[in-house]
Design a protein around this motif. Structure first.
Motif, mmCIF file in Angstrom:
data_model
loop_
_atom_site.group_PDB
_atom_site.id
_atom_site.type_symbol
_atom_site.label_atom_id
_atom_site.label_comp_id
_atom_site.label_asym_id
_atom_site.label_seq_id
_atom_site.Cartn_x
_atom_site.Cartn_y
_atom_site.Cartn_z
ATOM 1 N N ALA A 64 0.830 -1.208 0.000
ATOM 2 C CA ALA A 64 0.000 0.000 0.000
ATOM 3 C C ALA A 64 0.866 1.261 0.000
ATOM 4 O O ALA A 64 0.550 2.244 -0.686
ATOM 5 N N PHE A 65 1.980 1.245 0.740
ATOM 6 C CA PHE A 65 2.870 2.409 0.779
ATOM 7 C C PHE A 65 3.492 2.665 -0.594
ATOM 8 O O PHE A 65 3.577 3.814 -1.059
ATOM 9 N N ILE A 66 3.922 1.607 -1.265
ATOM 10 C CA ILE A 66 4.537 1.763 -2.590
ATOM 11 C C ILE A 66 3.506 2.257 -3.607
ATOM 12 O O ILE A 66 3.818 3.083 -4.465
ATOM 13 N N ILE A 67 2.283 1.756 -3.515
ATOM 14 C CA ILE A 67 1.225 2.238 -4.406
ATOM 15 C C ILE A 67 1.010 3.733 -4.193
ATOM 16 O O ILE A 67 0.839 4.499 -5.147
ATOM 17 N N GLN A 194 6.713 -12.554 -18.918
ATOM 18 C CA GLN A 194 5.338 -12.449 -18.435
ATOM 19 C C GLN A 194 5.186 -11.345 -17.395
ATOM 20 O O GLN A 194 4.253 -10.546 -17.457
ATOM 21 N N SER A 195 6.120 -11.303 -16.447
ATOM 22 C CA SER A 195 5.995 -10.294 -15.396
ATOM 23 C C SER A 195 6.247 -8.886 -15.918
ATOM 24 O O SER A 195 5.832 -7.910 -15.291
ATOM 25 N N SER A 196 6.907 -8.755 -17.066
ATOM 26 C CA SER A 196 7.120 -7.433 -17.645
ATOM 27 C C SER A 196 5.823 -6.801 -18.133
ATOM 28 O O SER A 196 5.730 -5.573 -18.259
ATOM 29 N N PHE A 197 4.821 -7.623 -18.406
ATOM 30 C CA PHE A 197 3.509 -7.070 -18.753
ATOM 31 C C PHE A 197 2.945 -6.261 -17.591
ATOM 32 O O PHE A 197 2.139 -5.357 -17.794
ATOM 33 N N THR A 198 3.379 -6.594 -16.381
ATOM 34 C CA THR A 198 2.945 -5.838 -15.208
ATOM 35 C C THR A 198 3.351 -4.381 -15.327
ATOM 36 O O THR A 198 2.579 -3.477 -14.987
ATOM 37 N N VAL A 199 4.564 -4.131 -15.803
ATOM 38 C CA VAL A 199 5.056 -2.753 -15.943
ATOM 39 C C VAL A 199 4.241 -2.004 -16.987
ATOM 40 O O VAL A 199 3.915 -0.824 -16.800
ATOM 41 N N ALA A 200 3.905 -2.676 -18.075
ATOM 42 C CA ALA A 200 3.056 -2.042 -19.089
ATOM 43 C C ALA A 200 1.705 -1.656 -18.499
ATOM 44 O O ALA A 200 1.170 -0.579 -18.794
ATOM 45 N N ASN A 201 1.149 -2.511 -17.643
ATOM 46 C CA ASN A 201 -0.122 -2.186 -16.988
ATOM 47 C C ASN A 201 0.006 -0.994 -16.062
ATOM 48 O O ASN A 201 -0.903 -0.162 -15.960
ATOM 49 N N PHE A 209 -2.992 -2.152 -12.824
ATOM 50 C CA PHE A 209 -2.056 -3.000 -12.093
ATOM 51 C C PHE A 209 -2.611 -3.401 -10.738
ATOM 52 O O PHE A 209 -2.543 -4.565 -10.332
ATOM 53 N N LEU A 210 -3.192 -2.431 -10.032
ATOM 54 C CA LEU A 210 -3.632 -2.653 -8.663
ATOM 55 C C LEU A 210 -4.819 -3.612 -8.589
ATOM 56 O O LEU A 210 -4.853 -4.506 -7.732
ATOM 57 N N LEU A 211 -5.802 -3.444 -9.462
ATOM 58 C CA LEU A 211 -6.991 -4.295 -9.406
ATOM 59 C C LEU A 211 -6.665 -5.759 -9.670
ATOM 60 O O LEU A 211 -7.018 -6.630 -8.861
#
Length: 424
Positions: A64-67, A194-201, A209-211
């Motif tokens: 939550a802090f990083i978000i 695969q996890s790099s798609f997270t950065v695109a989101n 990303f959060l949802l």
């Protein structure tokens, strides 16, 4: 009638019994099936549940802090997670005795990893990097050069690693070295890509990303709780502790949570605005039609004592339900895949970096599958498919030199001037 010679007469040695070789896919320890017993009846489970609860609180608080800090900090968190995952998977097939005979060979794996990181993130963030330095001529020229030669730079870095690998080949170590080479590339394809798609989101809007990430966490917690208190029916042999009760309870909870969380997250503009550069700070933008509420009148048959006469629903909530459906039904198979993988290597967890949860890879198995789906869903059903003025400007800034931009500006000005003069 003649007796068989191996009938076991006195003084005759008994025949040797042949024992079937056990499959290497079965864990060393004996795993108790759920059967008709509830996990809640096992008192030893309460201790592990308490440890897992405390570590979950710490993870949620840090997350939550990083978000709250914003896009760049979330990106940094993803990079750290990727490094931990890759380290755990590199160590899975590592043999210390072989590595002693191959000095510097372990560094080669990290060379391939950081080359892949430079290539993938360079492709994802190049446009935003240009937008960040547009006002500075020196940095703009430097970044433009980097983007222009980005692909060839990454290619020659990879070739350097390839040549390095060939030059380090040693007799009696070929099988181990080629196995590590193939293992490294599998990690880069299955995990890092695969996890790099997270950065695109993340840069499409923290919301995307959060949802999805929250839905995986909710599904995991809900399935654990329902399975802990009500689980009786085993779900899949790869994970004997998983039950149908936990799977169904987690699925229903996740879909409902997706609908409700989308309404909560969608009302914060700093979560819904896409980040077009690499600067820090909160964003304020037009949220778009997906995040503008539609109002529905409550039917007359609804109880009159309820205070709601009108309900507001964000259109993005309907998209969120599809994300919830995927997170509850398909994404868990990422966990099943990881379970089968661990059984093949006879390990309980990929690591021990998170108390009560195992390693970082144990927590991220479903997140990777979810991140890819969230990106594909957003690009296919949410992102605008037609060209916009902003998209065209981004392409002009990224792909045209300053002189070409001047020519375009002059020609476009002349075309617009002629059109205005003709209409007048």
């Amino acid at each position: 009638m003649q007796k068989d010679s191996n009938s076991g007469a006195p003084g005759t040695p008994s025949p040797r019994l042949r024992r079937r070789r056990g499959s290497n896919e079965v864990p060393g320890e004996v795993v108790k099936a759920n059967g008709a017993h509830l996990l809640v009846e096992d008192r030893n489970k309460y201790k592990s549940m308490l440890i897992r609860f405390y570590s979950t609180l710490w993870m949620i608080g840090g997350f939550a802090f990083i978000i709250y800090m914003g896009h760049l900090y979330i990106w940094a968190m993803v990079v750290v997670i990727q490094i931990f995952m890759v380290k755990e998977l590199f160590n899975l097939l590592r043999r210390a005795q072989e590595d002693k005979q191959l000095p510097g060979f372990r560094i080669l794996n990290w060379h391939f990893f950081f080359t892949a990181m430079l290539f993938v993130y360079g492709r994802i963030l190049s446009q935003r990097l240009v937008n960040t330095v547009t006002s500075d001529k020196f940095l703009y020229k430097l970044v433009s050069r980097f983007i222009k030669y980005h692909m060839v730079t990454c290619y020659f870095l990879y070739i350097a690693g390839f040549v390095w690998f060939i030059l380090t080949l040693k007799k009696k170590r070929y099988k181990y070295q080629f196995g590590q080479f193939a293992w490294t590339h599998m990690i880069l394809i299955v995990v890092f890509t695969q996890s790099s798609f997270t950065v695109a989101n993340i840069f499409e809007g923290i919301f995307w990303f959060l949802l999805p990430a929250s839905l995986i966490v909710i599904n995991d917690i809900a399935a654990y709780i329902f399975g802990f208190f009500f689980g009786k029916t085993p779900l899949i042999k790869l994970s004997p502790k998983k039950t149908w009760e936990g799977f169904i309870g987690g699925s229903v909870t996740t879909i409902i949570s997706a609908f409700l969380l989308a309404n909560i997250f969608g009302r914060f503009r700093w979560l819904t605005c896409p980040r077009k550069d690499l600067s820090v700070g909160w964003l304020n933008c037009d949220p778009g039609p997906l995040f503008k509420p539609d109002y529905f009148t409550v039917p007359e048959w609804f109880p009159s004592w309820l205070p709601w006469r009108e309900i507001s629903v964000l259109p993005v909530q309907w998209h969120a339900m599809w994300l919830g459906l995927f997170a509850s039904i398909i994404a868990p198979f990422g966990g099943f895949f990881a379970s089968g993988f661990k059984r093949a290597f006879k390990i309980k967890d990929f690591g021990d970096s998170i108390p009560g949860h195992g390693g970082m890879t144990d927590r991220m198995d479903c997140q990777m599958v979810m991140a890819v789906f969230a990106y594909i869903y957003h690009q296919s059903f949410v992102a605008p498919q037609n060209l916009s003025v902003e998209m065209i400007l981004d392409q002009i800034i990224m792909n045209l030199s300053f002189e070409e931009q001047q020519v375009l500006y002059s020609n476009l000005g002349q075309i617009i001037g002629d059109k205005i003069f003709g209409e007048s």
